[in-house]
Design a protein around this motif. Structure first.
Motif, PDB file in Angstrom:
ATOM      1  N   ALA A 176      74.482  57.185  53.891  1.00  0.00           N
ATOM      2  CA  ALA A 176      74.996  58.432  54.852  1.00  0.00           C
ATOM      3  C   ALA A 176      76.222  58.839  54.420  1.00  0.00           C
ATOM      4  CB  ALA A 176      74.787  58.061  56.253  1.00  0.00           C
ATOM      5  N   LEU A 177      77.284  57.911  54.317  1.00  0.00           N
ATOM      6  CA  LEU A 177      78.722  58.282  54.035  1.00  0.00           C
ATOM      7  C   LEU A 177      78.816  58.885  52.621  1.00  0.00           C
ATOM      8  CD1 LEU A 177      80.426  54.769  55.141  1.00  0.00           C
ATOM      9  CD2 LEU A 177      80.706  56.996  56.106  1.00  0.00           C
ATOM     10  N   MET A 178      78.192  58.274  51.697  1.00  0.00           N
ATOM     11  CA  MET A 178      78.145  58.971  50.306  1.00  0.00           C
ATOM     12  C   MET A 178      77.477  60.404  50.212  1.00  0.00           C
ATOM     13  SD  MET A 178      76.870  55.844  47.744  1.00  0.00           S
ATOM     14  CE  MET A 178      77.043  56.797  46.257  1.00  0.00           C
ATOM     15  N   SER A 179      76.506  60.749  51.251  1.00  0.00           N
ATOM     16  CA  SER A 179      76.014  61.975  51.678  1.00  0.00           C
ATOM     17  C   SER A 179      76.959  63.175  52.124  1.00  0.00           C
ATOM     18  CB  SER A 179      74.655  61.854  52.339  1.00  0.00           C
ATOM     19  OG  SER A 179      73.916  61.042  51.477  1.00  0.00           O
ATOM     20  N   VAL A 180      77.604  62.716  53.053  1.00  0.00           N
ATOM     21  CA  VAL A 180      78.603  63.620  53.803  1.00  0.00           C
ATOM     22  C   VAL A 180      80.031  63.830  53.736  1.00  0.00           C
ATOM     23  CG1 VAL A 180      76.908  63.180  55.759  1.00  0.00           C
ATOM     24  CG2 VAL A 180      79.048  62.133  55.583  1.00  0.00           C
ATOM     25  N   ALA A 181      80.529  62.715  52.550  1.00  0.00           N
ATOM     26  CA  ALA A 181      81.958  62.839  52.283  1.00  0.00           C
ATOM     27  C   ALA A 181      82.129  62.557  50.883  1.00  0.00           C
ATOM     28  CB  ALA A 181      82.712  61.981  53.142  1.00  0.00           C
ATOM     29  N   GLN A 182      83.192  63.106  50.330  1.00  0.00           N
ATOM     30  CA  GLN A 182      83.363  63.059  48.843  1.00  0.00           C
ATOM     31  C   GLN A 182      84.847  61.975  48.823  1.00  0.00           C
ATOM     32  OE1 GLN A 182      83.754  66.683  46.909  1.00  0.00           O
ATOM     33  NE2 GLN A 182      81.542  66.807  46.728  1.00  0.00           N
ATOM     34  N   TYR A 311      65.286  52.541  58.830  1.00  0.00           N
ATOM     35  CA  TYR A 311      65.126  53.953  58.767  1.00  0.00           C
ATOM     36  C   TYR A 311      66.403  54.839  58.668  1.00  0.00           C
ATOM     37  CZ  TYR A 311      60.624  52.028  59.915  1.00  0.00           C
ATOM     38  OH  TYR A 311      59.344  51.388  60.043  1.00  0.00           O
ATOM     39  N   LEU A 312      66.365  55.511  57.974  1.00  0.00           N
ATOM     40  CA  LEU A 312      67.300  56.639  58.046  1.00  0.00           C
ATOM     41  C   LEU A 312      66.841  58.027  58.182  1.00  0.00           C
ATOM     42  CD1 LEU A 312      70.527  57.801  57.605  1.00  0.00           C
ATOM     43  CD2 LEU A 312      70.116  57.449  55.239  1.00  0.00           C
ATOM     44  N   ALA A 313      66.932  58.662  59.433  1.00  0.00           N
ATOM     45  CA  ALA A 313      66.449  60.037  59.797  1.00  0.00           C
ATOM     46  C   ALA A 313      67.505  61.096  59.285  1.00  0.00           C
ATOM     47  CB  ALA A 313      66.164  59.878  61.255  1.00  0.00           C
ATOM     48  N   VAL A 314      67.183  61.898  58.722  1.00  0.00           N
ATOM     49  CA  VAL A 314      67.820  62.849  57.957  1.00  0.00           C
ATOM     50  C   VAL A 314      67.544  64.269  58.476  1.00  0.00           C
ATOM     51  CG1 VAL A 314      68.873  63.480  55.738  1.00  0.00           C
ATOM     52  CG2 VAL A 314      68.032  61.176  55.876  1.00  0.00           C
ATOM     53  N   PRO A 315      68.507  65.311  58.572  1.00  0.00           N
ATOM     54  CA  PRO A 315      68.426  66.991  58.572  1.00  0.00           C
ATOM     55  C   PRO A 315      67.846  67.220  57.638  1.00  0.00           C
ATOM     56  CG  PRO A 315      70.472  66.015  59.548  1.00  0.00           C
ATOM     57  CD  PRO A 315      69.968  65.028  58.818  1.00  0.00           C
ATOM     58  N   ASP A 316      67.198  68.347  57.687  1.00  0.00           N
ATOM     59  CA  ASP A 316      66.532  69.008  56.443  1.00  0.00           C
ATOM     60  C   ASP A 316      67.786  69.591  55.527  1.00  0.00           C
ATOM     61  OD1 ASP A 316      64.007  69.022  57.002  1.00  0.00           O
ATOM     62  OD2 ASP A 316      64.063  70.913  58.311  1.00  0.00           O
ATOM     63  N   ARG A 317      68.894  69.999  55.559  1.00  0.00           N
ATOM     64  CA  ARG A 317      69.699  70.361  54.874  1.00  0.00           C
ATOM     65  C   ARG A 317      70.299  69.182  54.093  1.00  0.00           C
ATOM     66  NH1 ARG A 317      75.277  70.724  56.863  1.00  0.00           N
ATOM     67  NH2 ARG A 317      75.457  70.028  59.096  1.00  0.00           N
ATOM     68  N   MET A 318      70.369  67.833  54.607  1.00  0.00           N
ATOM     69  CA  MET A 318      71.001  67.056  53.778  1.00  0.00           C
ATOM     70  C   MET A 318      70.028  65.838  52.919  1.00  0.00           C
ATOM     71  SD  MET A 318      73.452  65.687  56.803  1.00  0.00           S
ATOM     72  CE  MET A 318      74.772  66.748  57.691  1.00  0.00           C
ATOM     73  N   LEU A 319      68.626  66.472  52.953  1.00  0.00           N
ATOM     74  CA  LEU A 319      67.679  65.490  52.591  1.00  0.00           C
ATOM     75  C   LEU A 319      67.847  65.312  51.124  1.00  0.00           C
ATOM     76  CD1 LEU A 319      65.129  64.064  53.488  1.00  0.00           C
ATOM     77  CD2 LEU A 319      63.644  65.883  53.270  1.00  0.00           C
ATOM     78  N   ALA A 320      68.208  66.382  50.359  1.00  0.00           N
ATOM     79  CA  ALA A 320      68.310  66.233  48.925  1.00  0.00           C
ATOM     80  C   ALA A 320      69.515  65.410  48.716  1.00  0.00           C
ATOM     81  CB  ALA A 320      68.448  67.748  48.257  1.00  0.00           C
ATOM     82  N   ALA A 321      70.544  65.440  49.221  1.00  0.00           N
ATOM     83  CA  ALA A 321      71.825  64.600  48.939  1.00  0.00           C
ATOM     84  C   ALA A 321      71.312  63.188  49.420  1.00  0.00           C
ATOM     85  CB  ALA A 321      72.845  65.172  49.910  1.00  0.00           C
ATOM     86  N   THR A 323      68.464  61.734  49.134  1.00  0.00           N
ATOM     87  CA  THR A 323      67.361  61.165  48.336  1.00  0.00           C
ATOM     88  C   THR A 323      68.236  60.800  47.075  1.00  0.00           C
ATOM     89  OG1 THR A 323      65.719  62.499  49.428  1.00  0.00           O
ATOM     90  CG2 THR A 323      65.414  61.662  47.170  1.00  0.00           C
ATOM     91  N   ASN A 324      69.031  61.732  46.612  1.00  0.00           N
ATOM     92  CA  ASN A 324      69.721  61.410  45.380  1.00  0.00           C
ATOM     93  C   ASN A 324      70.657  59.987  45.395  1.00  0.00           C
ATOM     94  OD1 ASN A 324      68.660  63.412  44.101  1.00  0.00           O
ATOM     95  ND2 ASN A 324      70.184  64.866  44.534  1.00  0.00           N
ATOM     96  N   ARG A 325      71.354  60.016  46.588  1.00  0.00           N
ATOM     97  CA  ARG A 325      72.272  58.680  46.614  1.00  0.00           C
ATOM     98  C   ARG A 325      71.551  57.525  46.927  1.00  0.00           C
ATOM     99  NH1 ARG A 325      74.247  63.378  46.717  1.00  0.00           N
ATOM    100  NH2 ARG A 325      76.413  63.657  46.454  1.00  0.00           N
ATOM    101  N   HIS A 326      70.451  57.620  47.513  1.00  0.00           N
ATOM    102  CA  HIS A 326      69.476  56.505  47.801  1.00  0.00           C
ATOM    103  C   HIS A 326      69.024  56.029  46.479  1.00  0.00           C
ATOM    104  CE1 HIS A 326      65.833  54.417  49.947  1.00  0.00           C
ATOM    105  NE2 HIS A 326      66.766  53.539  49.724  1.00  0.00           N
TER     106      HIS A 326
END
Length: 460
Positions: A176-182, A311-321, A323-326
């Motif tokens: 989650a952290l990797m997906s929302v912040a650089q 489980y990590l529940a993810v909004p649609d707009r963040m799903l690709a990010a 998935t890639n980071r996972h």
């Protein structure tokens, strides 16, 4: 062996802590280099005219600080690490220690029996994909559908398409952290928060910003002010009893946090490690701000520690990010453990063990209320721990040291502090040991709290 010297005349009581501090300083100023082998316990004890137990406790304290490592058959070595976070728990249980430092659920033989039975069942009808496939989409469609059922028990209605299976809460937090912040990004969090978040953020190159908390969790106005002053990208929050102070945030406060997040376009990372264990709580933050919340939950704190999946529940707009980071950090959740969790959710075993845990915690909470009667502390009916405020940081250090000398390990409050404001306390796990040991450990703690804050005198 590199030779170095301890100033014996400068050793103060408690002697083990003074000795540990001298070794700590020798490591910090370079007199003890990384990889240096320290003298055996008895050799150092004889040279200083102290007990072997004193040296053992000094080394153990330095292991807890992340400065030494013990290697069986080889000795004790300097292992210098950047001070990005202090472990709240002792890394291994040595000797006759009542370990109230590590947070874990109440476990009995029944839990081991359930796991053995699950593994026996898997040996009979293991799905081929669990053992042979590399592709998450081949392994996990059924698991995601059942995960959505579990998340509804947590108060969250999501599509199976938006569920990512993880190897527990820490993996979910990292993704989650990797997906929302650089790198260089600012993440807001509670001033007293998750003990692994500080080092994790440091390893990811993120900056943590502490937000004031009160008896209802993060203060919305403080979060708003921080966002206006700094370029905050996300807020990490634990609103449902897993936080160190055992707060269960009200629905109104959750709505207010969601409103601040929308106003500043923040992503929300919600760690809900207790999931459906906490009864009569408001819906998750993810239910108030589903378009921007990454919701993390797992089974380790509420079913059993070895069931390291979540489980990590993810909004649609963040799903690709996500998935890639996972994929680049874990590829997939461990299929065998995920399969056991899926079966236990589907057949009712998981929620049965959660209900059992509630009953066990009611009994542990009753013990805490009895042994800590008259001492102000914070907890919750389904919390795994109690938070006991102390008067000062010096009082915290002295209390942790004196408790340890009496054979009780507790977690120092400084391990959970993300800000600079000092809020001394200790966290006490209620599920990490037997009920009898819990009673004995709390009795020792109660006596310490009620006694005068004076250093303990021991013979050396």
């Amino acid at each position: 062996m590199t030779m170095w010297f301890i100033d014996q005349a400068a050793l103060k009581r408690p002697v083990y802590l003074s000795l540990a501090d001298q070794i700590n300083r020798a490591i910090s100023d370079g007199r003890l280099a990384d990889g240096t082998r320290l003298p055996p316990h008895r050799v150092l004890a004889d040279s200083l005219n102290v007990s072997v137990q004193t040296v053992s406790r000094a080394y153990e304290e330095l292991i807890r600080r992340g400065l030494l490592s013990g290697e069986t058959g080889r000795g004790t070595f300097v292992r210098r690490e950047e001070p990005v976070g202090q472990l709240p728990y002792i890394p291994e249980r040595l000797g006759e220690v009542i370990d109230l430092s590590i947070l874990k659920p109440v476990c009995e033989t029944m839990h081991l029996d359930r796991m053995k039975a699950a593994l026996a069942d898997l040996s009979i009808d293991l799905p081929p994909s669990v053992a042979l496939s590399f592709r998450p989409n081949v392994i996990f469609p059924r698991h995601r559908a059942i995960a959505a059922d579990w998340l509804r028990l947590c108060g969250l209605d999501v599509s199976p398409h938006n569920v990512c299976l993880t190897n527990g809460a820490t993996a979910g937090m990292t993704i989650a952290l990797m997906s929302v912040a650089q790198t260089g990004g600012v993440v807001a969090t509670e001033a007293i928060g998750h003990h692994t978040l500080t080092p994790l953020a440091a390893y990811l190159g993120l900056k943590l910003a502490a937000v004031e908390i009160d008896d209802d969790g993060i203060v919305p106005d403080a979060l708003d002010a921080l966002c206006r002053a700094e370029g905050v990208r996300a807020v990490f929050v634990q609103p449902s009893g897993i936080n160190p102070t055992a707060v269960v945030m009200s629905a109104g406060r959750r709505e207010a946090i969601a409103a601040v997040a929308r106003a500043h376009d923040l992503a929300i990372i919600e760690n809900d490690g207790l999931g459906p264990l906490v009864e009569d709580r408001p819906p998750p933050l993810a239910a108030f701000a589903p378009e921007r919340t990454l919701y993390v939950t797992s089974f380790t704190k509420i079913v059993m520690p070895g069931l390291r999946t979540g489980y990590l529940a993810v909004p649609d707009r963040m799903l690709a990010a996500v998935t890639n980071r996972h994929l680049v950090t874990n590829w997939i959740a461990t299929p065998l453990i995920a399969e056991i969790a899926t079966r236990w959710v589907a057949d009712g075993t998981a929620i049965e063990l959660v209900r059992w845990q509630r009953g066990a915690l009611r009994r542990r909470q009753a013990v805490a209320a009895e042994m800590l009667a008259g001492i102000p502390y914070r907890s919750h009916a389904q919390a795994l721990h109690a938070w006991i405020p102390l008067e000062s940081r010096a009082a915290e250090d002295l209390f942790v040291a004196q408790a340890r000398l009496r054979g009780v390990a507790v977690a120092p409050g400084r391990s959970f502090q993300t800000g600079t404001a000092e809020q001394p306390a200790v966290r006490v796990s209620l599920g990490s040991t037997t009920e009898q040991e819990l009673r004995s450990g709390l009795r020792i703690m109660s006596n310490l709290i009620r006694s005068d804050p004076e250093p303990l005198l021991l013979a050396i």
